[in-house]
Design a protein around this motif. Sequence first.
Motif, PDB file in Angstrom:
ATOM      1  N   LEU C 181       3.622  -6.834 -44.077  1.00  0.00           N
ATOM      2  CA  LEU C 181       4.208  -8.183 -44.070  1.00  0.00           C
ATOM      3  C   LEU C 181       5.455  -8.253 -43.199  1.00  0.00           C
ATOM      4  CD1 LEU C 181       3.773  -9.511 -47.727  1.00  0.00           C
ATOM      5  CD2 LEU C 181       2.778 -10.446 -45.631  1.00  0.00           C
ATOM      6  N   ASP C 183       5.682  -7.545 -40.223  1.00  0.00           N
ATOM      7  CA  ASP C 183       5.305  -8.114 -38.920  1.00  0.00           C
ATOM      8  C   ASP C 183       5.163  -9.634 -38.962  1.00  0.00           C
ATOM      9  OD1 ASP C 183       5.169  -5.676 -37.712  1.00  0.00           O
ATOM     10  OD2 ASP C 183       3.021  -5.396 -38.117  1.00  0.00           O
ATOM     11  N   ARG C 184       5.163 -10.193 -40.160  1.00  0.00           N
ATOM     12  CA  ARG C 184       4.982 -11.637 -40.286  1.00  0.00           C
ATOM     13  C   ARG C 184       6.297 -12.379 -40.541  1.00  0.00           C
ATOM     14  NH1 ARG C 184       0.058 -14.219 -40.484  1.00  0.00           N
ATOM     15  NH2 ARG C 184      -1.637 -12.758 -40.023  1.00  0.00           N
ATOM     16  N   VAL C 185       7.413 -11.668 -40.379  1.00  0.00           N
ATOM     17  CA  VAL C 185       8.738 -12.266 -40.584  1.00  0.00           C
ATOM     18  C   VAL C 185       9.555 -12.006 -39.334  1.00  0.00           C
ATOM     19  CG1 VAL C 185      10.854 -12.177 -41.962  1.00  0.00           C
ATOM     20  CG2 VAL C 185       8.624 -11.913 -43.076  1.00  0.00           C
ATOM     21  N   SER C 229       3.867 -13.110 -52.515  1.00  0.00           N
ATOM     22  CA  SER C 229       2.539 -13.714 -52.335  1.00  0.00           C
ATOM     23  C   SER C 229       2.258 -13.986 -50.863  1.00  0.00           C
ATOM     24  CB  SER C 229       2.442 -15.039 -53.087  1.00  0.00           C
ATOM     25  OG  SER C 229       3.060 -14.973 -54.335  1.00  0.00           O
ATOM     26  N   GLY C 230       3.171 -13.603 -49.992  1.00  0.00           N
ATOM     27  CA  GLY C 230       2.993 -13.863 -48.570  1.00  0.00           C
ATOM     28  C   GLY C 230       4.320 -13.646 -47.872  1.00  0.00           C
ATOM     29  N   PRO C 231       4.398 -13.979 -46.576  1.00  0.00           N
ATOM     30  CA  PRO C 231       5.616 -13.689 -45.810  1.00  0.00           C
ATOM     31  C   PRO C 231       6.812 -14.527 -46.241  1.00  0.00           C
ATOM     32  CG  PRO C 231       4.018 -14.914 -44.470  1.00  0.00           C
ATOM     33  CD  PRO C 231       3.327 -14.566 -45.752  1.00  0.00           C
ATOM     34  N   GLY C 232       6.565 -15.672 -46.913  1.00  0.00           N
ATOM     35  CA  GLY C 232       7.667 -16.515 -47.365  1.00  0.00           C
ATOM     36  C   GLY C 232       8.400 -15.887 -48.534  1.00  0.00           C
ATOM     37  N   SER C 233       7.671 -15.546 -49.590  1.00  0.00           N
ATOM     38  CA  SER C 233       8.320 -14.943 -50.760  1.00  0.00           C
ATOM     39  C   SER C 233       8.718 -13.494 -50.483  1.00  0.00           C
ATOM     40  CB  SER C 233       7.411 -15.032 -51.992  1.00  0.00           C
ATOM     41  OG  SER C 233       6.091 -14.631 -51.684  1.00  0.00           O
TER      42      SER C 233
END
Lengths: 257, 257, 257
Positions: C181, C183-185, C229-233
């Motif tokens: 994750l 890599d998604r931030v 639960s994803g790149p946001g949290s």
Amino acid sequence: MAKPLHIDARAVARTVEEARSFRPSVHCITNTVAQNFTANVLLAIGMRPSMTVALDEISGFVKSADALLINLGTMDEDRRTAIDDAIAIAQERNLPWVLDPTFVEKSEPRQNLAKQLVGRKPTALRFNPGEGQYILGAHSSEPHALTVLSRSTGSALVMTGAEDVLAVDDDLARVRNGSPLMDRVTAMGCALSAVVAGFLAAENDRQLAIVSALVLYGLAGSEAETRASGPGSFVPAFLDALYALSADDIIAGARIA
Amino acid sequence: MAKPLHIDARAVARTVEEARSFRPSVHCITNTVAQNFTANVLLAIGMRPSMTVALDEISGFVKSADALLINLGTMDEDRRTAIDDAIAIAQERNLPWVLDPTFVEKSEPRQNLAKQLVGRKPTALRFNPGEGQYILGAHSSEPHALTVLSRSTGSALVMTGAEDVLAVDDDLARVRNGSPLMDRVTAMGCALSAVVAGFLAAENDRQLAIVSALVLYGLAGSEAETRASGPGSFVPAFLDALYALSADDIIAGARIA
Amino acid sequence: MAKPLHIDARAVARTVEEARSFRPSVHCITNTVAQNFTANVLLAIGMRPSMTVALDEISGFVKSADALLINLGTMDEDRRTAIDDAIAIAQERNLPWVLDPTFVEKSEPRQNLAKQLVGRKPTALRFNPGEGQYILGAHSSEPHALTVLSRSTGSALVMTGAEDVLAVDDDLARVRNGSPLMDRVTAMGCALSAVVAGFLAAENDRQLAIVSALVLYGLAGSEAETRASGPGSFVPAFLDALYALSADDIIAGARIA
């Protein structure tokens, strides 16, 4: 005459999957308020953001991009020249580019710049009703006026708000996904413009590309609203939803008219 | 002689409701580290942020604003001229403006600029004890010294920390809301200065306006602390609390002395 | 010959505690996308960030810092001069400084600047494999090539990705903590470079300092992944973990080879 477009939710779900797997590079000339959030929105979808505004670097960055965003927030002299160069390269290479005239109603120099850039025929123009009035004229918020303007400018016009309206030539589409909490988070519109640019790189049909961007973004908003206690917890939940919404979620939730 | 102010928690709760419903536009000339968070803090309360620092646009933005924030973080030549113009317009239009001399202790040019701007009589000056020493002199962290300085400068002085102290002429007020986690999140002080500016637009009584801003901000901090596992989850919880704290929460939680 | 380094997880845990209690001031000349997140990462660990890039202020800020980060994202003329001055002061005062050549593969002027700065012998250079190719030459992603280059440049080389590789002279170390994750931030790598700078201020042994930074950062990533639960949290959970990971967590979780 304006005519309603019929875009199927299944086509939207497929387009979202294509945009995720194509992973378009989106170069964003955008304001410093929106940069970080815009990058995280693009990354959550699987797109690849870059953000430099340096004059002698802009050409290298746009050349390796699949789409370009021009946002007019927090302008300065350097950014104006960078914008000029970036658009020229995008047009030379047939890259889609989106113009976002953020806060154009607040500043005359920005209005002049916006009008001049509209004349360069952006692939799409995204704005809210207040901004639309200033670059497109008094009645721009009426859907009929949008189709007239889309025909005369050649740009897809995307007016977003509680209801999103898309005009491409004579075609009109409406998307009714979204959440009121989106008005309580900065740069939501700016980041959406970058997402529209990415979708235009992944899908040639402008209507389908833009409606797909609006549905994904709006559905992520309504999904996040169900998990959030306010605008703070809305942001991580929104990014999670951009990342996780499945084809089934999109087919079940898309509200296109 | 410094005398304690008696500000009622009910008056604070009413002022918070007024600030939320008035929805002041706050133009922020602030550093790029703080811009996004400051905008989200203002939006969570219901205020309307704008952030441009472009020289030829600043006048249009300040003219349509209800209050102005001048923060000295990440300065450059353009920003200094923009600051100059922005203050002139704010004063011409009787808009409240707040000066935040962020990190003034680290840079002599910034100290000179800060002193010069203090001479232009900001409606309020917000700082922490370390910064206060450099613009106000050695003993500025003593409450008595603050009242002397408030009288001589004409500005409301807001020194924030574990305890917030407000001096307006001879009056002193203390607010003891807040959370230690606020020191572990960047731009908490910068964003508070913007909130103070917004409250000064919504309420003419400077003491009541500023104490209300401090109570809401501090209570949102203590409320967020109860929900957070660290400085990361603190941020969304803090924004949620700014958005959601009710009049009853404020009346029950305000710690004003 | 490249030889594997044996760094004990207990030494890493001790170094993390030292970095937290020493609270180094890290001055960051970094891009506007990364500034806010980088500041929050440093604060979560207990470090003290500053971020100004103003030419006439840079000297005051670097003089009061314990370490310096130079990141090449979103460059402009002012930043180049500020970088020059900042490095001169850091070297004069024997402060560790880290070079992060963000996106160097996208821009020739940036490649030239990066090469010139590598010649000034940064204490450490942090990059991903794509960037490394452009400043270090074609085979830079092979561990053996890294040790050769570390010997010739005198810099510690830190190549981060699914596996992090550290080369200091002939020594090689690998750290296998982290999460996909990350890599998604946006700005995860940029902020890590600032953390490396802070650890180099707290611990003189370069290998131990850098491995400790990599372990803490990677473990915070894998810990956050279990809660997200994803790149946001992921982002708030990551900052919480940087703040909260204990010596026992580090000893149990460090994956050093």
